[in-house]
Each structure stands twice: as structure tokens, then as C-alpha cells.
Design a protein around this motif. Structure first.
Motif, PDB file in Angstrom:
ATOM      1  N   PRO A 246     -90.790 -64.131 129.781  1.00  6.31           N
ATOM      2  CA  PRO A 246     -90.095 -64.003 128.493  1.00  6.31           C
ATOM      3  C   PRO A 246     -88.588 -64.215 128.660  1.00  6.31           C
ATOM      4  O   PRO A 246     -88.030 -63.963 129.736  1.00  6.31           O
ATOM      5  CB  PRO A 246     -90.407 -62.566 128.068  1.00  6.31           C
ATOM      6  CG  PRO A 246     -91.675 -62.219 128.784  1.00  6.31           C
ATOM      7  CD  PRO A 246     -91.599 -62.935 130.101  1.00  6.31           C
ATOM      8  N   ASP A 247     -87.943 -64.659 127.593  1.00  4.05           N
ATOM      9  CA  ASP A 247     -86.510 -64.977 127.645  1.00  4.05           C
ATOM     10  C   ASP A 247     -85.682 -63.810 128.173  1.00  4.05           C
ATOM     11  O   ASP A 247     -84.774 -64.003 128.993  1.00  4.05           O
ATOM     12  CB  ASP A 247     -86.005 -65.374 126.252  1.00  4.05           C
ATOM     13  CG  ASP A 247     -86.563 -66.719 125.805  1.00  4.05           C
ATOM     14  OD1 ASP A 247     -87.079 -67.463 126.667  1.00  4.05           O
ATOM     15  OD2 ASP A 247     -86.477 -67.022 124.605  1.00  4.05           O
ATOM     16  N   ALA A 248     -85.969 -62.607 127.704  1.00  2.19           N
ATOM     17  CA  ALA A 248     -85.187 -61.444 128.132  1.00  2.19           C
ATOM     18  C   ALA A 248     -85.314 -61.210 129.627  1.00  2.19           C
ATOM     19  O   ALA A 248     -84.335 -60.860 130.297  1.00  2.19           O
ATOM     20  CB  ALA A 248     -85.635 -60.201 127.360  1.00  2.19           C
ATOM     21  N   CYS A 249     -86.510 -61.413 130.156  1.00  5.21           N
ATOM     22  CA  CYS A 249     -86.724 -61.244 131.600  1.00  5.21           C
ATOM     23  C   CYS A 249     -85.923 -62.271 132.383  1.00  5.21           C
ATOM     24  O   CYS A 249     -85.291 -61.941 133.389  1.00  5.21           O
ATOM     25  CB  CYS A 249     -88.204 -61.384 131.930  1.00  5.21           C
ATOM     26  SG  CYS A 249     -89.232 -60.023 131.367  1.00  5.21           S
ATOM     27  N   ARG A 250     -85.985 -63.512 131.947  1.00  2.86           N
ATOM     28  CA  ARG A 250     -85.247 -64.567 132.647  1.00  2.86           C
ATOM     29  C   ARG A 250     -83.745 -64.303 132.617  1.00  2.86           C
ATOM     30  O   ARG A 250     -83.060 -64.488 133.631  1.00  2.86           O
ATOM     31  CB  ARG A 250     -85.557 -65.938 132.039  1.00  2.86           C
ATOM     32  CG  ARG A 250     -86.966 -66.422 132.276  1.00  2.86           C
ATOM     33  CD  ARG A 250     -87.065 -67.942 132.143  1.00  2.86           C
ATOM     34  NE  ARG A 250     -86.477 -68.422 130.902  1.00  2.86           N
ATOM     35  CZ  ARG A 250     -87.126 -68.492 129.750  1.00  2.86           C
ATOM     36  NH1 ARG A 250     -88.383 -68.101 129.674  1.00  2.86           N
ATOM     37  NH2 ARG A 250     -86.528 -68.956 128.659  1.00  2.86           N
ATOM     38  N   ARG A 251     -83.239 -63.873 131.484  1.00  2.00           N
ATOM     39  CA  ARG A 251     -81.796 -63.601 131.383  1.00  2.00           C
ATOM     40  C   ARG A 251     -81.371 -62.518 132.357  1.00  2.00           C
ATOM     41  O   ARG A 251     -80.379 -62.671 133.077  1.00  2.00           O
ATOM     42  CB  ARG A 251     -81.426 -63.199 129.946  1.00  2.00           C
ATOM     43  CG  ARG A 251     -81.381 -64.352 128.961  1.00  2.00           C
ATOM     44  CD  ARG A 251     -80.645 -63.950 127.697  1.00  2.00           C
ATOM     45  NE  ARG A 251     -81.297 -62.827 127.031  1.00  2.00           N
ATOM     46  CZ  ARG A 251     -82.244 -62.946 126.109  1.00  2.00           C
ATOM     47  NH1 ARG A 251     -82.666 -64.151 125.749  1.00  2.00           N
ATOM     48  NH2 ARG A 251     -82.771 -61.881 125.541  1.00  2.00           N
ATOM     49  N   GLU A 252     -82.099 -61.398 132.364  1.00  7.63           N
ATOM     50  CA  GLU A 252     -81.750 -60.303 133.264  1.00  7.63           C
ATOM     51  C   GLU A 252     -81.873 -60.726 134.725  1.00  7.63           C
ATOM     52  O   GLU A 252     -81.039 -60.393 135.555  1.00  7.63           O
ATOM     53  CB  GLU A 252     -82.655 -59.095 132.997  1.00  7.63           C
ATOM     54  CG  GLU A 252     -82.400 -58.387 131.682  1.00  7.63           C
ATOM     55  CD  GLU A 252     -81.039 -57.726 131.613  1.00  7.63           C
ATOM     56  OE1 GLU A 252     -80.456 -57.394 132.674  1.00  7.63           O
ATOM     57  OE2 GLU A 252     -80.540 -57.535 130.491  1.00  7.63           O
ATOM     58  N   LEU A 253     -82.923 -61.482 135.010  1.00  9.24           N
ATOM     59  CA  LEU A 253     -83.166 -61.924 136.380  1.00  9.24           C
ATOM     60  C   LEU A 253     -82.065 -62.865 136.856  1.00  9.24           C
ATOM     61  O   LEU A 253     -81.499 -62.674 137.941  1.00  9.24           O
ATOM     62  CB  LEU A 253     -84.525 -62.617 136.462  1.00  9.24           C
ATOM     63  CG  LEU A 253     -84.968 -63.116 137.837  1.00  9.24           C
ATOM     64  CD1 LEU A 253     -85.096 -61.953 138.811  1.00  9.24           C
ATOM     65  CD2 LEU A 253     -86.299 -63.857 137.720  1.00  9.24           C
ATOM     66  N   PHE A 254     -81.744 -63.866 136.060  1.00 11.78           N
ATOM     67  CA  PHE A 254     -80.716 -64.834 136.446  1.00 11.78           C
ATOM     68  C   PHE A 254     -79.343 -64.169 136.571  1.00 11.78           C
ATOM     69  O   PHE A 254     -78.560 -64.503 137.471  1.00 11.78           O
ATOM     70  CB  PHE A 254     -80.653 -65.985 135.448  1.00 11.78           C
ATOM     71  CG  PHE A 254     -81.848 -66.905 135.498  1.00 11.78           C
ATOM     72  CD1 PHE A 254     -82.548 -67.086 136.676  1.00 11.78           C
ATOM     73  CD2 PHE A 254     -82.282 -67.572 134.364  1.00 11.78           C
ATOM     74  CE1 PHE A 254     -83.651 -67.923 136.741  1.00 11.78           C
ATOM     75  CE2 PHE A 254     -83.381 -68.413 134.404  1.00 11.78           C
ATOM     76  CZ  PHE A 254     -84.065 -68.593 135.601  1.00 11.78           C
ATOM     77  N   GLU A 255     -79.062 -63.228 135.682  1.00 10.78           N
ATOM     78  CA  GLU A 255     -77.783 -62.531 135.750  1.00 10.78           C
ATOM     79  C   GLU A 255     -77.683 -61.711 137.040  1.00 10.78           C
ATOM     80  O   GLU A 255     -76.658 -61.732 137.728  1.00 10.78           O
ATOM     81  CB  GLU A 255     -77.611 -61.620 134.537  1.00 10.78           C
ATOM     82  CG  GLU A 255     -76.266 -60.895 134.518  1.00 10.78           C
ATOM     83  CD  GLU A 255     -76.064 -60.060 133.270  1.00 10.78           C
ATOM     84  OE1 GLU A 255     -75.146 -59.213 133.278  1.00 10.78           O
ATOM     85  OE2 GLU A 255     -76.816 -60.241 132.284  1.00 10.78           O
ATOM     86  N   ALA A 256     -78.758 -60.999 137.374  1.00 11.61           N
ATOM     87  CA  ALA A 256     -78.764 -60.193 138.598  1.00 11.61           C
ATOM     88  C   ALA A 256     -78.661 -61.075 139.835  1.00 11.61           C
ATOM     89  O   ALA A 256     -77.969 -60.740 140.807  1.00 11.61           O
ATOM     90  CB  ALA A 256     -80.027 -59.344 138.649  1.00 11.61           C
ATOM     91  N   MET A 257     -79.340 -62.211 139.822  1.00  8.47           N
ATOM     92  CA  MET A 257     -79.275 -63.139 140.947  1.00  8.47           C
ATOM     93  C   MET A 257     -77.866 -63.691 141.119  1.00  8.47           C
ATOM     94  O   MET A 257     -77.385 -63.847 142.241  1.00  8.47           O
ATOM     95  CB  MET A 257     -80.293 -64.264 140.752  1.00  8.47           C
ATOM     96  CG  MET A 257     -81.738 -63.813 140.907  1.00  8.47           C
ATOM     97  SD  MET A 257     -82.963 -65.025 140.361  1.00  8.47           S
ATOM     98  CE  MET A 257     -82.626 -66.390 141.467  1.00  8.47           C
ATOM     99  N   GLU A 258     -77.220 -63.971 140.006  1.00  5.36           N
ATOM    100  CA  GLU A 258     -75.845 -64.493 140.075  1.00  5.36           C
ATOM    101  C   GLU A 258     -74.887 -63.432 140.596  1.00  5.36           C
ATOM    102  O   GLU A 258     -74.023 -63.714 141.434  1.00  5.36           O
ATOM    103  CB  GLU A 258     -75.412 -64.964 138.686  1.00  5.36           C
ATOM    104  CG  GLU A 258     -74.022 -65.582 138.659  1.00  5.36           C
ATOM    105  CD  GLU A 258     -73.632 -66.103 137.289  1.00  5.36           C
ATOM    106  OE1 GLU A 258     -72.479 -66.559 137.144  1.00  5.36           O
ATOM    107  OE2 GLU A 258     -74.462 -66.055 136.353  1.00  5.36           O
ATOM    108  N   ILE A 259     -75.034 -62.204 140.119  1.00  3.44           N
ATOM    109  CA  ILE A 259     -74.154 -61.108 140.530  1.00  3.44           C
ATOM    110  C   ILE A 259     -74.286 -60.826 142.025  1.00  3.44           C
ATOM    111  O   ILE A 259     -73.299 -60.522 142.706  1.00  3.44           O
ATOM    112  CB  ILE A 259     -74.460 -59.834 139.713  1.00  3.44           C
ATOM    113  CG1 ILE A 259     -74.017 -60.033 138.255  1.00  3.44           C
ATOM    114  CG2 ILE A 259     -73.756 -58.612 140.305  1.00  3.44           C
ATOM    115  CD1 ILE A 259     -74.472 -58.916 137.327  1.00  3.44           C
ATOM    116  N   THR A 260     -75.499 -60.926 142.554  1.00  2.00           N
ATOM    117  CA  THR A 260     -75.762 -60.559 143.954  1.00  2.00           C
ATOM    118  C   THR A 260     -75.767 -61.756 144.903  1.00  2.00           C
ATOM    119  O   THR A 260     -76.044 -61.591 146.091  1.00  2.00           O
ATOM    120  CB  THR A 260     -77.120 -59.836 144.070  1.00  2.00           C
ATOM    121  OG1 THR A 260     -78.174 -60.736 143.673  1.00  2.00           O
ATOM    122  CG2 THR A 260     -77.163 -58.593 143.186  1.00  2.00           C
TER     123      THR A 260
END
Length: 247
Positions: A112-126
Motif C-alpha cells: 500500500p502507498d502508506a507502507c511504501r512511503r514510510e519504508l522509503f523514508e526510513a531507508m533514506e534516513i538510515t
């Protein structure tokens, strides 16, 4: 001597993979719904990640959601996706604090879009963290991964950028989702099931298996130590005989 003292930090697997199984059965034993088990599994994830990072394991891959899991009841899938979003959001700061990088493998586009957004944001941050890589297998299956790799290689052959006779195991490995990490040396499966459930089919060719009857929500640091001590007691021959290893 406690379990941690028995772990030889000079003989650690670089990559540990985990099939986190038994959440539903754990919840049923407690008289709760399946999602109750998934919610209580977060503590097991947190302790396993912390213990692996503290020991110096470089890669930890967790089988979080398989392609087959989409066929579960819709209410459970929805609850799992919501739990995934909230967990990533809550844990990103902790990952950064502990210098842990987050990655993901699988058909991420199907989330789902919300999952992808949170996942990509966390991956970028870390992304710049270097202590350990935490790899989440999401909407993943080994057969899906190999099929995607074959398609990409076939396209190169079709475009005459690669000859069929040049295809090797190394080339195939380079087109897998785990191309940037070593194959797991140790696979841990909870709940006592004696199968690998379509997980990392190519990569597990010579992986040591550790299966425990413990249900995943009950898994703690000491249980990771037990798995590592078992791993370190084994002789890894890769098709050779013992005498060849001592030469």
C-alpha cells in the motif's frame, strides 16, 4: 557461563536470516486474535535486531511478509500493513541512534502507498548508517525473486548485451535482490516448522538451519545466542570432507 559468553565473536556469521513464524499460534494460545500475536512480535524483532548489532553481525534479514501472505483474510492483511507502517515510523529513530541501515527486498510496488512511503523514508534516513544492515523481506518469495532475475537476464540476452553461454551463477546472483550482501550462513526458523517456505531459495544453498519450537513472539536475545552457539559448533564443509578443511 551464560549463553552470551559462549558466543565466539570471532566466528560470527556475516549474515543471519530469520523466518519469524508462530505469531498466530501464540495469539491463539493466549486467547487473542491473530493480530495480537503480530503486535507482540515487535518486541522479538527489537531484541533480535539489538542483539545482532551488539554482537557485530553485518546483515540481518527478517521474513516479514511473503507473497503468499496476501491470500490471508483481508482484515488480517490490512492490520499487518497498518502495523508495518506504525512500527517503521516508531523504530526509525532507534535504527539511526544505533547506526543501523534499513533495506527491503521483495515486490515493494505491491505494498500500500502508506507502507511504501514510510519504508522509503526510513531507508533514506538510515542510508548512511554502517553498523549493521537490517533487511526486511516484504511481499517477497524466493520463486518471485528468481523469476525477476531470469526476466532481466533474458532481456539482456534478447538485446544482445549478454550471451546465453556467458550466464554463470555469479551473474544470476548479481540480479537477485540480495546482490549487495553475502548469502546467509545461518537461517533461524521459529515455531518448529521443518521448511523454508519459499524464502531465499537461491541464497540458502549452503546455509546452516536452526529450527526452534519457540513461537516468534517469545524469541529473545538469549535465543539468538543459542542459535549462534549451535551454528558455531558445526563443521561447514561445502561438499568437501573434514580432512580437506584441516589442510
Amino acid at each position: 557461563m551464560d549463553l552470551l559468553e559462549k558466543v565466539d565473536i570471532n566466528n560470527l556469521p556475516k549474515h543471519v536470516a530469520v523466518i519469524m513464524d508462530g505469531n498466530g499460534r501464540w495469539a491463539k494460545k493466549k486467547g487473542g486474535l491473530r493480530i495480537f500475536g503480530h503486535q507482540n512480535a515487535i518486541t522479538a524483532v527489537r531484541e533480535t535486531v539489538e542483539a545482532a548489532a551488539e554482537l557485530g553481525i553485518q546483515y540481518l534479514t527478517l521474513y516479514a511478509f511473503s507473497t503468499e501472505n496476501w491470500s490471508r483474510p483481508q482484515y488480517e492483511v490490512n492490520a499487518l500493513m497498518q502495523l508495518l507502517v506504525s512500527t517503521i515510523r516508531k523504530e526509525t529513530a532507534t535504527l539511526t541512534k544505533n547506526n543501523i541501515r534499513l533495506q527491503a527486498i521483495g515486490d515493494i510496488a505491491s505494498l500500500p502507498d502508506a507502507c511504501r512511503r514510510e519504508l522509503f523514508e526510513a531507508m533514506e534516513i538510515t542510508a548512511s548508517n554502517t553498523r549493521m544492515t537490517l533487511n526486511l523481506a516484504l511481499s517477497y518469495s524466493g520463486r518471485w525473486e528468481i523469476t525477476q532475475a531470469v526476466k532481466q537476464i533474458a532481456q539482456l540476452v534478447e538485446a544482445q548485451k549478454l550471451k546465453a553461454t556467458d550466464i554463470t551463477e555469479t551473474i544470476i546472483s548479481n540480479f537477485l535482490a540480495t546482490a549487495n550482501m553475502p548469502d546467509p550462513e545461518l537461517l533461524i526458523r521459529t515455531s518448529g516448522e521443518q521448511r523454508i517456505s519459499n524464502f531465499l531459495l537461491w541464497q540458502l544453498a549452503y546455509t546452516e538451519l536452526y529450527i526452534t519450537d519457540l513461537l516468534w513472539p517469545d524469541f529473545r536475545k538469549k535465543n539468538l545466542y543459542e542459535a549462534l552457539v549451535s551454528y558455531q559448533s558445526r563443521e561447514r564443509r561445502f561438499g568437501k570432507i573434514s580432512e580437506q578443511l584441516t589442510k
